[in-house]
Write a protein that holds these residues in place. Sequence first.
Motif, PDB file in Angstrom:
ATOM      1  N   THR A 189     -10.483  11.637 -13.307  1.00  0.00           N
ATOM      2  CA  THR A 189     -10.432  12.973 -12.698  1.00  0.00           C
ATOM      3  C   THR A 189      -9.926  14.008 -13.692  1.00  0.00           C
ATOM      4  O   THR A 189     -10.509  15.091 -13.841  1.00  0.00           O
ATOM      5  N   ALA A 190      -8.846  13.672 -14.395  1.00  0.00           N
ATOM      6  CA  ALA A 190      -8.269  14.610 -15.362  1.00  0.00           C
ATOM      7  C   ALA A 190      -9.261  14.918 -16.487  1.00  0.00           C
ATOM      8  O   ALA A 190      -9.394  16.078 -16.910  1.00  0.00           O
ATOM      9  N   LEU A 191      -9.972  13.897 -16.957  1.00  0.00           N
ATOM     10  CA  LEU A 191     -10.936  14.109 -18.039  1.00  0.00           C
ATOM     11  C   LEU A 191     -12.125  14.942 -17.568  1.00  0.00           C
ATOM     12  O   LEU A 191     -12.602  15.824 -18.294  1.00  0.00           O
ATOM     13  N   LEU A 192     -12.602  14.685 -16.357  1.00  0.00           N
ATOM     14  CA  LEU A 192     -13.736  15.457 -15.836  1.00  0.00           C
ATOM     15  C   LEU A 192     -13.346  16.910 -15.591  1.00  0.00           C
ATOM     16  O   LEU A 192     -14.139  17.830 -15.826  1.00  0.00           O
ATOM     17  N   GLU A 193     -12.113  17.130 -15.133  1.00  0.00           N
ATOM     18  CA  GLU A 193     -11.683  18.495 -14.803  1.00  0.00           C
ATOM     19  C   GLU A 193     -11.282  19.294 -16.046  1.00  0.00           C
ATOM     20  O   GLU A 193     -11.637  20.465 -16.175  1.00  0.00           O
ATOM     21  N   GLN A 194     -10.539  18.665 -16.933  1.00  0.00           N
ATOM     22  CA  GLN A 194     -10.002  19.398 -18.078  1.00  0.00           C
ATOM     23  C   GLN A 194     -10.884  19.329 -19.319  1.00  0.00           C
ATOM     24  O   GLN A 194     -10.768  20.167 -20.213  1.00  0.00           O
ATOM     25  N   ALA A 195     -11.741  18.312 -19.388  1.00  0.00           N
ATOM     26  CA  ALA A 195     -12.591  18.143 -20.574  1.00  0.00           C
ATOM     27  C   ALA A 195     -14.041  17.935 -20.151  1.00  0.00           C
ATOM     28  O   ALA A 195     -14.638  16.889 -20.430  1.00  0.00           O
ATOM     29  N   PRO A 196     -14.630  18.912 -19.464  1.00  0.00           N
ATOM     30  CA  PRO A 196     -16.002  18.739 -18.957  1.00  0.00           C
ATOM     31  C   PRO A 196     -17.045  18.581 -20.062  1.00  0.00           C
ATOM     32  O   PRO A 196     -18.153  18.120 -19.789  1.00  0.00           O
ATOM     33  N   PRO A 234       0.815  -1.223   0.000  1.00  0.00           N
ATOM     34  CA  PRO A 234       0.000   0.000   0.000  1.00  0.00           C
ATOM     35  C   PRO A 234       0.846   1.270   0.000  1.00  0.00           C
ATOM     36  O   PRO A 234       0.525   2.240  -0.689  1.00  0.00           O
ATOM     37  N   ARG A 235       1.953   1.248   0.750  1.00  0.00           N
ATOM     38  CA  ARG A 235       2.806   2.441   0.818  1.00  0.00           C
ATOM     39  C   ARG A 235       3.447   2.729  -0.543  1.00  0.00           C
ATOM     40  O   ARG A 235       3.478   3.882  -0.991  1.00  0.00           O
ATOM     41  N   THR A 236       3.969   1.689  -1.184  1.00  0.00           N
ATOM     42  CA  THR A 236       4.616   1.873  -2.491  1.00  0.00           C
ATOM     43  C   THR A 236       3.625   2.389  -3.521  1.00  0.00           C
ATOM     44  O   THR A 236       3.927   3.312  -4.292  1.00  0.00           O
ATOM     45  N   VAL A 237       2.441   1.785  -3.547  1.00  0.00           N
ATOM     46  CA  VAL A 237       1.421   2.202  -4.513  1.00  0.00           C
ATOM     47  C   VAL A 237       0.984   3.632  -4.233  1.00  0.00           C
ATOM     48  O   VAL A 237       0.816   4.442  -5.158  1.00  0.00           O
ATOM     49  N   GLU A 238       0.824   3.976  -2.972  1.00  0.00           N
ATOM     50  CA  GLU A 238       0.424   5.332  -2.592  1.00  0.00           C
ATOM     51  C   GLU A 238       1.473   6.353  -3.056  1.00  0.00           C
ATOM     52  O   GLU A 238       1.118   7.460  -3.498  1.00  0.00           O
ATOM     53  N   GLN A 239       2.746   5.973  -2.982  1.00  0.00           N
ATOM     54  CA  GLN A 239       3.818   6.881  -3.411  1.00  0.00           C
ATOM     55  C   GLN A 239       3.801   7.142  -4.913  1.00  0.00           C
ATOM     56  O   GLN A 239       4.375   8.121  -5.383  1.00  0.00           O
ATOM     57  N   LEU A 240       3.145   6.263  -5.666  1.00  0.00           N
ATOM     58  CA  LEU A 240       3.059   6.438  -7.115  1.00  0.00           C
ATOM     59  C   LEU A 240       1.988   7.449  -7.520  1.00  0.00           C
ATOM     60  O   LEU A 240       1.968   7.905  -8.668  1.00  0.00           O
ATOM     61  N   LYS A 241       1.092   7.799  -6.592  1.00  0.00           N
ATOM     62  CA  LYS A 241      -0.048   8.653  -6.947  1.00  0.00           C
ATOM     63  C   LYS A 241       0.350   9.953  -7.641  1.00  0.00           C
ATOM     64  O   LYS A 241      -0.226  10.301  -8.676  1.00  0.00           O
ATOM     65  N   PRO A 242       1.317  10.715  -7.118  1.00  0.00           N
ATOM     66  CA  PRO A 242       1.665  11.977  -7.796  1.00  0.00           C
ATOM     67  C   PRO A 242       2.139  11.762  -9.235  1.00  0.00           C
ATOM     68  O   PRO A 242       1.778  12.533 -10.128  1.00  0.00           O
ATOM     69  N   TYR A 243       2.957  10.719  -9.447  1.00  0.00           N
ATOM     70  CA  TYR A 243       3.436  10.424 -10.803  1.00  0.00           C
ATOM     71  C   TYR A 243       2.269  10.075 -11.722  1.00  0.00           C
ATOM     72  O   TYR A 243       2.164  10.588 -12.853  1.00  0.00           O
ATOM     73  N   VAL A 244       1.362   9.219 -11.244  1.00  0.00           N
ATOM     74  CA  VAL A 244       0.214   8.786 -12.059  1.00  0.00           C
ATOM     75  C   VAL A 244      -0.687   9.977 -12.374  1.00  0.00           C
ATOM     76  O   VAL A 244      -1.107  10.169 -13.524  1.00  0.00           O
ATOM     77  N   ARG A 245      -0.971  10.791 -11.356  1.00  0.00           N
ATOM     78  CA  ARG A 245      -1.846  11.950 -11.579  1.00  0.00           C
ATOM     79  C   ARG A 245      -1.219  12.957 -12.533  1.00  0.00           C
ATOM     80  O   ARG A 245      -1.908  13.518 -13.400  1.00  0.00           O
ATOM     81  N   GLY A 246       0.080  13.169 -12.369  1.00  0.00           N
ATOM     82  CA  GLY A 246       0.763  14.104 -13.262  1.00  0.00           C
ATOM     83  C   GLY A 246       0.747  13.642 -14.698  1.00  0.00           C
ATOM     84  O   GLY A 246       0.480  14.425 -15.627  1.00  0.00           O
ATOM     85  N   LEU A 247       1.018  12.344 -14.908  1.00  0.00           N
ATOM     86  CA  LEU A 247       1.028  11.798 -16.261  1.00  0.00           C
ATOM     87  C   LEU A 247      -0.369  11.833 -16.873  1.00  0.00           C
ATOM     88  O   LEU A 247      -0.542  12.223 -18.037  1.00  0.00           O
TER      89      LEU A 247
END
Length: 406
Positions: free
Chosen positions: A372-379, A113-126
């Motif tokens: 999230t990215a699609l809902l926010e940037q491409a409503p 869980p910790r490793t996967v959680e640490q990936l969140k910023p990279y995944v969200r940014g990409l």
Amino acid sequence: MAAPFDLAFDPWDPAFLADPYPAYAELRARGRVHWFEPTNQWLVPHHADVSALLRDRRLGRTYQHRYTHEDFGRTAPPAEHEPFHVLNDHGMLDLEPPDHTRIRRLVSKAFTPRTVEQLKPYVRGLAGDLVSALVEKGGGDLLTDVAEPLPVAVIAEMLGIPEADRAQLRPWSADICGMYELNPSQETAAKAVRASVEFSDYLRELIAARREKPGEDLISGLIAAHDEGDRLTEQEMISTAVLLLNAGHEATVNATVNGWWALFRNPAQLSALRADHSLIPSAIEELMRYDTPLQLFERWVLDEIEIDGTTIPPGAEIAMLFGSANHDPEVFEDPDKLDLTRKDNPHISFSAGIHYCIGAPLARIELAASMTALLEQAPTLRLAADPERKPNFVIRGLEGLSVEVG
């Protein structure tokens, strides 16, 4: 059991592939288990049975830890298919304990869980960057522009595959996964064998390079485990890497495009999601249930079992119908309705038991990031053309999903 197989279940019929769920309803109504002659399998369509069988140790993903092909009444695969089977049969998805336990324990260290959680910023940014590029050009193919590159990049990053080499991963994966369809053709098998050889050769070179110069990636970690205690053979390392790459993006890619296609066909649900982004977690679970990316999962019967009075002997093959189980009205109220607020949602899209998807938490993060990215940037994201469904049954997806923005 239905005696003559006169049901609408036909996994090669385009009409069935377009919408298999009415046929599943018929299967469930007719019984708990059905013999399907074209593939020599027992079909199991009910959620309770599928869920129980996934945890039943009388079944196995392989039988070769206990039986030879001859003992089991099976014919060995053709010699020319050997590269595929060597690659496939040494991955943890197709192994049983103790080998499965050993490999999964090592790999699970990369999916804590910790490793996967640490990936969140990279995944969200990409995800944000990919969606920005889609918006900038006014639309495109959601599959090739967002759904594919996101999970491929994430799992390749985890494994330590250089960016310059990543373009070939998806074609290799697609060719290998063709062998998981029912009764694959000779052409499909030839493609899978070629991809297995090329993918294995590439990883063998990469492993050699990581031995010389280790990094912080998963392949380096597997090498260290191998070199310290001989706990993974080189073939197991190669097969594990291929499995993680294939399984690490196939489900996410298809869940993304199947999900958005479902949303476009249910505009009231899409409007509700656009109005309330807190629905994203439950929306992901519901979309995974509603149009399941992996429709069927196979197991071998190692010890005799009985389902609803039908005795199934060792040597038989069970085909558990995930798509049907996820639409079982005994478990899901109004199962053919897309309901993004569904609270009780015990779908089995990530399997269950010892073969439960090790990457499920990461897949959920990827799906949430792209949504999230699609809902926010491409409503105003909308469908540009009705998609074509891939001519596959087991791995359910689209050829593409053309969308417009603005």
